[in-house]
Each structure stands twice: as C-alpha cells, then as structure tokens.
Enzyme design. Structure first.
Site, PDB file in Angstrom:
ATOM      1  N   TRP A  27       0.036  -8.252   7.342  1.00 12.45           N
ATOM      2  CA  TRP A  27       0.959  -7.486   6.505  1.00 12.45           C
ATOM      3  C   TRP A  27       2.412  -7.772   6.880  1.00 12.45           C
ATOM      4  O   TRP A  27       3.321  -7.460   6.140  1.00 12.45           O
ATOM      5  CB  TRP A  27       0.662  -5.985   6.568  1.00 12.45           C
ATOM      6  CG  TRP A  27       0.392  -5.484   7.949  1.00 12.45           C
ATOM      7  CD1 TRP A  27       1.302  -5.000   8.827  1.00 12.45           C
ATOM      8  CD2 TRP A  27      -0.887  -5.404   8.600  1.00 12.45           C
ATOM      9  NE1 TRP A  27       0.676  -4.635   9.992  1.00 12.45           N
ATOM     10  CE2 TRP A  27      -0.657  -4.856   9.881  1.00 12.45           C
ATOM     11  CE3 TRP A  27      -2.194  -5.733   8.223  1.00 12.45           C
ATOM     12  CZ2 TRP A  27      -1.684  -4.640  10.795  1.00 12.45           C
ATOM     13  CZ3 TRP A  27      -3.215  -5.512   9.138  1.00 12.45           C
ATOM     14  CH2 TRP A  27      -2.958  -4.967  10.408  1.00 12.45           C
ATOM     15  N   GLU A  40      -0.438   0.517   6.281  1.00 11.64           N
ATOM     16  CA  GLU A  40      -0.045   1.750   6.974  1.00 11.64           C
ATOM     17  C   GLU A  40      -1.116   2.833   6.825  1.00 11.64           C
ATOM     18  O   GLU A  40      -1.379   3.575   7.760  1.00 11.64           O
ATOM     19  CB  GLU A  40       1.301   2.265   6.444  1.00 11.64           C
ATOM     20  CG  GLU A  40       2.484   1.407   6.846  1.00 11.64           C
ATOM     21  CD  GLU A  40       2.697   1.327   8.358  1.00 11.64           C
ATOM     22  OE1 GLU A  40       2.179   2.196   9.091  1.00 11.64           O
ATOM     23  OE2 GLU A  40       3.360   0.393   8.814  1.00 11.64           O
ATOM     24  N   GLN A  45      -4.659   6.478  12.519  1.00  7.02           N
ATOM     25  CA  GLN A  45      -5.810   6.818  13.373  1.00  7.02           C
ATOM     26  C   GLN A  45      -6.772   5.655  13.606  1.00  7.02           C
ATOM     27  O   GLN A  45      -7.918   5.869  13.976  1.00  7.02           O
ATOM     28  CB  GLN A  45      -6.603   8.002  12.789  1.00  7.02           C
ATOM     29  CG  GLN A  45      -5.851   9.299  12.895  1.00  7.02           C
ATOM     30  CD  GLN A  45      -5.690   9.974  11.550  1.00  7.02           C
ATOM     31  OE1 GLN A  45      -5.786   9.320  10.505  1.00  7.02           O
ATOM     32  NE2 GLN A  45      -5.443  11.253  11.558  1.00  7.02           N
ATOM     33  N   LEU A  83     -14.600   2.538   8.356  1.00  4.22           N
ATOM     34  CA  LEU A  83     -13.218   2.669   8.844  1.00  4.22           C
ATOM     35  C   LEU A  83     -12.876   4.123   9.188  1.00  4.22           C
ATOM     36  O   LEU A  83     -11.919   4.392   9.908  1.00  4.22           O
ATOM     37  CB  LEU A  83     -12.255   2.135   7.767  1.00  4.22           C
ATOM     38  CG  LEU A  83     -10.894   1.588   8.155  1.00  4.22           C
ATOM     39  CD1 LEU A  83     -10.969   0.613   9.312  1.00  4.22           C
ATOM     40  CD2 LEU A  83     -10.224   0.906   6.960  1.00  4.22           C
ATOM     41  N   TYR A  85     -12.296   8.455   8.344  1.00  2.00           N
ATOM     42  CA  TYR A  85     -11.277   9.254   7.631  1.00  2.00           C
ATOM     43  C   TYR A  85     -11.213   8.829   6.159  1.00  2.00           C
ATOM     44  O   TYR A  85     -10.215   8.296   5.684  1.00  2.00           O
ATOM     45  CB  TYR A  85      -9.901   9.107   8.280  1.00  2.00           C
ATOM     46  CG  TYR A  85      -9.874   9.573   9.708  1.00  2.00           C
ATOM     47  CD1 TYR A  85      -9.673  10.924  10.011  1.00  2.00           C
ATOM     48  CD2 TYR A  85     -10.065   8.694  10.763  1.00  2.00           C
ATOM     49  CE1 TYR A  85      -9.645  11.363  11.324  1.00  2.00           C
ATOM     50  CE2 TYR A  85     -10.044   9.123  12.079  1.00  2.00           C
ATOM     51  CZ  TYR A  85      -9.834  10.456  12.349  1.00  2.00           C
ATOM     52  OH  TYR A  85      -9.809  10.877  13.639  1.00  2.00           O
ATOM     53  N   TYR A 123       6.175   9.643   7.241  1.00  2.00           N
ATOM     54  CA  TYR A 123       6.037   8.414   8.032  1.00  2.00           C
ATOM     55  C   TYR A 123       5.785   7.198   7.128  1.00  2.00           C
ATOM     56  O   TYR A 123       6.478   6.181   7.217  1.00  2.00           O
ATOM     57  CB  TYR A 123       4.904   8.543   9.068  1.00  2.00           C
ATOM     58  CG  TYR A 123       4.536   7.182   9.589  1.00  2.00           C
ATOM     59  CD1 TYR A 123       5.353   6.546  10.514  1.00  2.00           C
ATOM     60  CD2 TYR A 123       3.439   6.485   9.075  1.00  2.00           C
ATOM     61  CE1 TYR A 123       5.080   5.257  10.938  1.00  2.00           C
ATOM     62  CE2 TYR A 123       3.158   5.197   9.499  1.00  2.00           C
ATOM     63  CZ  TYR A 123       3.978   4.589  10.426  1.00  2.00           C
ATOM     64  OH  TYR A 123       3.722   3.307  10.821  1.00  2.00           O
ATOM     65  N   ASP A 141       5.844   7.896  14.463  1.00  2.00           N
ATOM     66  CA  ASP A 141       4.381   7.980  14.571  1.00  2.00           C
ATOM     67  C   ASP A 141       4.034   8.131  16.050  1.00  2.00           C
ATOM     68  O   ASP A 141       4.935   8.338  16.874  1.00  2.00           O
ATOM     69  CB  ASP A 141       3.707   6.751  13.938  1.00  2.00           C
ATOM     70  CG  ASP A 141       3.848   5.500  14.788  1.00  2.00           C
ATOM     71  OD1 ASP A 141       4.683   5.491  15.729  1.00  2.00           O
ATOM     72  OD2 ASP A 141       3.118   4.530  14.541  1.00  2.00           O
ATOM     73  N   CYS A 211      16.003   3.966  30.445  1.00  2.00           N
ATOM     74  CA  CYS A 211      14.871   4.873  30.226  1.00  2.00           C
ATOM     75  C   CYS A 211      14.867   6.025  31.225  1.00  2.00           C
ATOM     76  O   CYS A 211      14.789   5.818  32.441  1.00  2.00           O
ATOM     77  CB  CYS A 211      13.567   4.077  30.340  1.00  2.00           C
ATOM     78  SG  CYS A 211      12.118   5.123  30.157  1.00  2.00           S
TER      79      CYS A 211
HETATM   80 FE1  SF4 Z   1       8.316   2.966  28.236  1.00  2.00          FE
HETATM   81 FE2  SF4 Z   1       8.635   2.053  30.727  1.00  2.00          FE
HETATM   82 FE3  SF4 Z   1      10.113   1.092  28.728  1.00  2.00          FE
HETATM   83 FE4  SF4 Z   1      10.522   3.530  29.605  1.00  2.00          FE
HETATM   84  S1  SF4 Z   1      10.816   1.654  30.752  1.00  2.00           S
HETATM   85  S2  SF4 Z   1      10.410   2.904  27.458  1.00  2.00           S
HETATM   86  S3  SF4 Z   1       8.444   4.178  30.101  1.00  2.00           S
HETATM   87  S4  SF4 Z   1       7.903   0.884  28.979  1.00  2.00           S
END
Ligand code: SF4
Length: 363
Positions: A27, A40, A45, A83, A85, A123, A141, A211
């Site tokens: 896709w 999508e 799921q 599949l 659902y 979504y 999502d 992060c």
């Molecule tokens: Fe995810 Fe690790 Fe990247 Fe943070 S540093 S977004 S926890 S993969």
C-alpha cells in the site's frame, strides 16, 4: 548507533529516519485513497505480516471501490475469512456502496468528507488524508501513542479521554505541512520497528537524544498500563450434523449483527453453566434444541478455545447421529447443507474453520 538529531526538529529527524529505514509495503508503493483505506482497515488490530496476503487477494478481487460495492457480501466475508473482527469487512462493503453511489466511486479528499463515511474514524480519516491526499492531518494509533508517551513522558491510562486529547494535541502540533504522509508513517513505523512494546531499540532511535523515557530509564513504564479489560467466558455447543445421504454437513449462518455477524459455522447453541457442569449441559442443550431431529453423542469431539477482546470463547463440537435432515435444518434460522470443501470457501471465523476440521474427522 544512535543518529543524533542535532539541530533537526523531531519531525525532521523522524522523516529522515523513515526515508532510510521504512519497510516496502504494497500500500506504500501505490498509495491511492482506496488502497490506503483498505490497508488501514485491515491493519486495525491485525499485524502487517498477517494482512499482506489478504491485501493482495483483496486488490486482485476488488481492485476498485466500484468492484467492492458490486460484490455480494458473502464474497467479501469469504475473502476476509480468518482476518477477524468481521464488522470491519461488513462496514467496508457498506461504505464502498455509499462512496460508489454518492461520490462516483472516489473517496472525498477532505478530512470532514472522509469522516462522514461509515467506519472511517478520526485515525483512518487522518491516515487517508495525509498519506493519499498529502493533507496536514494528525493521526494517533497504538504505535503513535507508545512513541509519544515515551518521547514526551505522557502519563495516564492511554485510553482515557484526557490522555487521548493530549496525544491528539501532540500529533496536531507535530505533523508538518510539508510531507505529512512521511511524518505520520514515520511515527507509526518507529513504533512498529524500533520503539516496540517490550524491547525498544533506543540505540537505533533517531530521537533518542530528545526522549524523556530514555533519559529517565522509563521506557518500559510508558505508556502507562491500560485498565485491564474484563473478558466473559462463553461456552458454545456445536453440532456436527451429517446429511444421511452422505458427503454434506449442516452449516448455519449467524445473524448479520453481533459477534461473527454474517459468517457461517457449525450450528450451535450458547450454554451457560458452572465450569464443572458445562460439558454435560452442552450435550443437553444441543439435544433439547434438536429434539427428535437427531441424537447428540457425547463426549464432545474437542474443546476449541479462542480469545476475543471481550470474550473467552470455548466451542465444543458434538457428533449427531440418526439425523432427520429437514427437521434438523429447521432448528436454526439460516442453514445450508454443504460439503466440507464448499463450506471452507464460505465466510468463516478462524474458530469455525477449526471446528470444521474437527467435524472432518467424523464424516
Ligand atoms: Fe522509544 Fe527509545 Fe526512541 Fe524513546 S529513545 S522514542 S523509548 S525507541
């Protein structure tokens, strides 16, 4: 090794990573609105690897919205068979009929227009709008939630309304006007390939330096756990009813709405009983339903288990002998006689397919 984002913004770092690391998926090669839509819905799921052969067969059989709209629902369910659902397939079919009759077979190219199509929620509308139409539309999502919860340290049950609002606000803020398709796919792909639920590969992550979860060692604590869904047990006694002429078996079609709606299965009855009595109660319930139309033989031929999002289902097939075919067929609302081979080509849930395999052993 990690790729330092340096002066790049988070969206720029994610898009750069995506260009070099994304999976080639059918896709993605040809992201028309219809193909993105179908993919999508199938991917809700369901894992990518499971979806791939279904998507290929679907596009061969229903290459356009019109082809899908014109197909009988039974064909659509048969192609979806396994599949899970199944409401998704029924809704996709009904929606294709609406798009064919009111939009000339073309999906509308606005978020509002897409949201008016049955089965297209926020979504899916965001995914089609951004990936197929290049519109600056946010998406959230499961993968996106995991990435944002960790990257920005978002606490709280991710299914709660307030937390959901926070994720949508982040998605709205971050999605760039330039190439929103690549950005949205980048976040989902990072969640699928790098920022995975149990073993995030932070060393390979393009936004590691930004992060919050990584900086505080909380990768596995975020997103916060959802409130556990409670599943109810459901016991079904299924009848293996062979036609006295040989070769054919009685099948029943479920009502269009509800669990496994519109799919075929061995005819059965739901049994409510305490665990220790459920086997005897199953045989009795089936015999009560069949009356003089056949004799239910115990013990059951197996206990097939299947876990659904809200139900722990156990199906126990019982052999039936001395069958009076017309009376037996009249015990359920919609029934048909079929050979095993014919039945396997109909719309069946995976547990109904397993029950048929068990029935094959006594035919
Ligand atoms: Fe995810 Fe690790 Fe990247 Fe943070 S540093 S977004 S926890 S993969």
């Amino acid at each position: 090794m990690s790729e330092d984002v340096g002066q790049e913004s988070i969206p720029e770092a994610l898009v750069r990573w995506f260009r070099g690391h994304h999976r080639e998926l059918p896709w993605r090669r040809e992201p028309t609105p219809y193909r993105v839509w179908v993919s999508e819905i199938m991917l809700q799921q369901t894992q990518v690897v499971t979806v791939l052969p279904y998507f290929a067969r679907w596009m061969e059989r229903f290459p356009t919205v019109e082809a899908l709209a014109e197909a009988p629902l039974d064909d659509v369910l048969a192609l979806w068979s396994g599949l899970g659902y199944y409401r998704r397939a029924r809704t996709l079919h009904a929606a294709a009929q609406q798009v064919a009759s009111t939009h000339g077979g073309e999906l509308p190219g606005t978020l509002e227009g897409l949201l008016a199509i049955p089965g297209i929620g926020r979504y899916t509308a965001g995914a089609i709008a951004s990936i197929a139409f290049g519109l600056r539309a946010p998406i959230v999502d499961g993968n996106v939630i995991r990435v944002y919860a960790r990257l920005f340290g978002v606490e709280g049950d991710p299914t709660a309304a307030a937390t959901q609002r926070r994720f949508w606000a982040l998605a709205e803020e971050l999605v760039p006007a330039e190439d929103p398709s690549a950005y949205n796919q980048a976040v989902m792909e990072l969640g699928a390939l790098v920022c995975t639920p149990r073993k995030p590969a932070c060393l390979l992550c393009p936004v590691q330096g930004r992060c919050v979860a990584h900086a505080t060692g909380r990768e596995l604590e975020l997103p916060s756990p959802k409130k556990a869904a409670r599943r109810r047990p459901m016991h079904v006694a299924a009848a293996v009813v062979p036609h006295p002429d040989g070769g054919r078996l009685l099948l029943a079609q479920r009502p269009a709405e509800g669990l496994f709606g519109g799919l075929w299965e061995l005819p059965g009855v739901e049994v409510s009983a305490e665990a220790e009595e459920v086997v005897a109660a199953s045989q009795e319930a089936l015999q009560r339903l069949l009356g003089a139309a056949g004799e239910v033989v115990g013990p059951p031929l197996g206990a097939l288990e299947h876990t659904l999002s809200h139900i722990d289902l156990v199906v126990r097939p019982f052999a039936v002998r001395h069958v009076a075919p017309e009376a037996a067929a009249a015990c359920w609302e919609r029934t048909a006689w079929a050979t095993l081979e014919e039945a396997r080509g109909w719309g069946l849930s995976s547990i109904a397919r397993r029950a048929l395999d068990v029935a094959a052993g006594v035919l």
